[in-house]
Scaffold this motif. Structure first.
Motif, PDB file in Angstrom:
ATOM      1  N   GLU A 182       0.830  -1.203   0.000  1.00 36.00           N
ATOM      2  CA  GLU A 182       0.000   0.000   0.000  1.00 36.00           C
ATOM      3  C   GLU A 182       0.868   1.258   0.000  1.00 36.00           C
ATOM      4  N   GLU A 184      -6.986   2.799  -7.591  1.00 44.12           N
ATOM      5  CA  GLU A 184      -7.985   1.739  -7.363  1.00 44.12           C
ATOM      6  C   GLU A 184      -7.334   0.504  -6.746  1.00 44.12           C
ATOM      7  N   ASP A 218      -6.678   1.096  -3.119  1.00 43.92           N
ATOM      8  CA  ASP A 218      -7.913   0.932  -2.335  1.00 43.92           C
ATOM      9  C   ASP A 218      -8.234  -0.545  -2.118  1.00 43.92           C
ATOM     10  N   THR A 219      -8.020  -1.352  -3.143  1.00 45.52           N
ATOM     11  CA  THR A 219      -8.275  -2.794  -3.035  1.00 45.52           C
ATOM     12  C   THR A 219      -7.319  -3.430  -2.027  1.00 45.52           C
ATOM     13  N   ARG A 262      -5.936  -1.968   0.499  1.00 47.45           N
ATOM     14  CA  ARG A 262      -6.374  -1.501   1.817  1.00 47.45           C
ATOM     15  C   ARG A 262      -7.573  -2.317   2.306  1.00 47.45           C
TER      16      ARG A 262
END
Length: 82
Positions: free
Chosen positions: A23, A52, A55-56, A58
């Protein structure tokens, strides 16, 4: 708690650690691309895709944290009942 159960919990936290690194690297890469974007607007799709993916990562990391905490809680209750 058995050695096997402790090992599973430690492995889960290791996954979380690696996802945190992924991340962080994603964020750093996006920041670098944003600086480069001033010269090249064609980077927008790449930046958006990386955002994106970040975010995935995370979301997956948080799910693993929740699962691991639930497993630890379950094992603690199991030990208390012994």
């Amino acid at each position: 708690m058995s050695i096997r159960e402790r090992a599973l919990i430690e492995e889960s936290w290791c996954i979380v650690k690696h996802l945190l690194c992924a991340e962080e690297h994603t964020i750093e890469t996006v920041q670098k691309l944003m600086r480069m974007r001033e010269e090249n607007k064609e980077l927008d799709p790449i930046i958006n895709e990386l955002l994106e993916l970040g975010d995935t990562i995370r979301l997956i990391r948080q799910k693993i944290v929740d699962i691991t905490l639930g497993f630890e809680k379950h094992e603690s209750k199991k030990e208390e009942n012994r």
